[in-house]
Design a protein around this motif. Structure first.
Motif, short mmCIF file in Angstrom:
data_model
loop_
_atom_site.label_atom_id
_atom_site.label_comp_id
_atom_site.label_asym_id
_atom_site.label_seq_id
_atom_site.Cartn_x
_atom_site.Cartn_y
_atom_site.Cartn_z
N ALA A 103 0.83 -1.21 0.00
CA ALA A 103 0.00 0.00 0.00
C ALA A 103 0.87 1.26 0.00
N LEU A 104 2.02 1.21 0.69
CA LEU A 104 2.92 2.37 0.68
C LEU A 104 3.48 2.64 -0.72
N HIS A 105 3.55 1.61 -1.54
CA HIS A 105 4.02 1.75 -2.92
C HIS A 105 2.86 1.92 -3.90
N ASN A 106 1.69 2.26 -3.39
CA ASN A 106 0.48 2.48 -4.19
C ASN A 106 0.06 1.27 -5.00
N VAL A 107 0.28 0.09 -4.46
CA VAL A 107 -0.19 -1.15 -5.07
C VAL A 107 -1.26 -1.70 -4.14
N THR A 108 -2.49 -1.32 -4.39
CA THR A 108 -3.59 -1.71 -3.50
C THR A 108 -4.52 -2.74 -4.13
N ASP A 109 -4.48 -2.89 -5.43
CA ASP A 109 -5.41 -3.79 -6.11
C ASP A 109 -4.76 -5.14 -6.44
N VAL A 110 -4.16 -5.74 -5.43
CA VAL A 110 -3.51 -7.04 -5.60
C VAL A 110 -4.58 -8.12 -5.51
N SER A 111 -4.60 -9.01 -6.51
CA SER A 111 -5.63 -10.06 -6.50
C SER A 111 -5.24 -11.23 -5.60
N SER A 112 -3.94 -11.47 -5.42
CA SER A 112 -3.53 -12.50 -4.46
C SER A 112 -2.18 -12.11 -3.86
N LEU A 113 -2.03 -12.40 -2.59
CA LEU A 113 -0.80 -12.14 -1.86
C LEU A 113 -0.50 -13.36 -1.00
N LYS A 114 0.66 -13.96 -1.21
CA LYS A 114 1.07 -15.14 -0.46
C LYS A 114 2.42 -14.86 0.20
N VAL A 115 2.52 -15.24 1.46
CA VAL A 115 3.75 -15.06 2.22
C VAL A 115 4.14 -16.42 2.80
N TYR A 116 5.39 -16.81 2.61
CA TYR A 116 5.89 -18.08 3.12
C TYR A 116 7.17 -17.82 3.92
N VAL A 117 7.40 -18.67 4.93
CA VAL A 117 8.68 -18.70 5.63
C VAL A 117 9.22 -20.12 5.48
N CYS A 118 10.47 -20.32 5.90
CA CYS A 118 11.11 -21.62 5.69
C CYS A 118 10.43 -22.77 6.44
N THR A 119 9.72 -22.46 7.52
CA THR A 119 9.07 -23.52 8.30
C THR A 119 7.72 -23.92 7.72
N ASP A 120 7.23 -23.21 6.72
CA ASP A 120 5.93 -23.53 6.12
C ASP A 120 6.04 -24.79 5.26
N ASN A 121 4.97 -25.54 5.28
CA ASN A 121 4.84 -26.68 4.37
C ASN A 121 3.42 -26.70 3.84
N PRO A 122 3.16 -26.71 2.60
CA PRO A 122 4.10 -26.65 1.48
C PRO A 122 4.53 -25.22 1.19
N LYS A 123 5.59 -25.10 0.45
CA LYS A 123 6.10 -23.80 0.02
C LYS A 123 6.58 -23.94 -1.43
N PRO A 124 6.75 -22.85 -2.14
CA PRO A 124 7.20 -22.93 -3.54
C PRO A 124 8.56 -23.62 -3.65
N ASP A 125 8.76 -24.37 -4.72
CA ASP A 125 10.00 -25.12 -4.92
C ASP A 125 11.22 -24.20 -4.99
#
Length: 184
Positions: A103-125
């Motif tokens: 939002a600080l970068h004026n990107v408010t119309d995001v259709s999907s936002l995904k956040v992963y950390v190393c302990t998450d399963n599954p995560k992107p390859d």
């Protein structure tokens, strides 16, 4: 002298007419050709201008999204530091910090936002390859993967039924631990 005889033997045609196989043809049959060619050239020029405007708009949207996602990944990585929070609370905090930076970068119309950390399963390859294997004795790292998708509007292509083009980009942020000793 032979040259001048050849010139005199050329049959003169009336002005505005031309000779074609012994018959005189009028230029009236050719009128309007330049208008058609000019109209087609104008339509082609408009098509190229429209495509240039759309490609420029897509480029600006993508670079703005990429910069925002880079900043959001760093912000999410900086919020990994809450060890007492539950996994769901920490995930919500990471996602919220990423959304705030978008939002600080004026990107408010995001259709999907995904956040992963190393302990998450599954995560992107791609992210899984960056995460250390703690079971094998590698040093843990505070990495956060942020992936966002935004629909970019188009203007000229909307005449052909294309209303928007989705862009997806991702970034990895790391919060490094700093060993600091202050001596007074």
């Amino acid at each position: 002298m032979k040259f001048f005889e050849n010139i005199r033997s050329i049959k003169k045609t009336p002005r505005g007419k031309r000779r074609n196989q012994g018959k005189y043809l009028s230029r009236k049959h050719e009128s309007g050709q330049s208008l058609i060619i000019l109209a087609l050239a104008f339509v082609a020029l408009l098509a190229f201008v429209g495509l240039v405007v759309d490609v420029g708009s897509l480029y600006v949207t993508y670079t703005q999204l990429k910069r925002a996602v880079d900043a959001a990944a760093v912000a999410a990585a900086n919020n990994i530091k809450y060890p007492r929070a539950s996994e769901e609370e920490r995930k919500a905090k990471l996602t919220e910090s990423a959304r705030e930076l978008l939002a600080l970068h004026n990107v408010t119309d995001v259709s999907s936002l995904k956040v992963y950390v190393c302990t998450d399963n599954p995560k992107p390859d791609e992210f899984d390859e960056l995460c250390p294997d703690i079971a094998a004795g590698e040093t843990p790292r505070k990495l956060a993967w942020v992936e966002a998708t935004q629909d970019s509007p188009v203007y000229f292509l909307s005449l052909f039924g294309v209303q928007s083009i989705p862009f997806t980009t991702s970034a990895v942020g790391e919060a490094a631990t700093v060993d600091l000793v202050l001596v007074f």
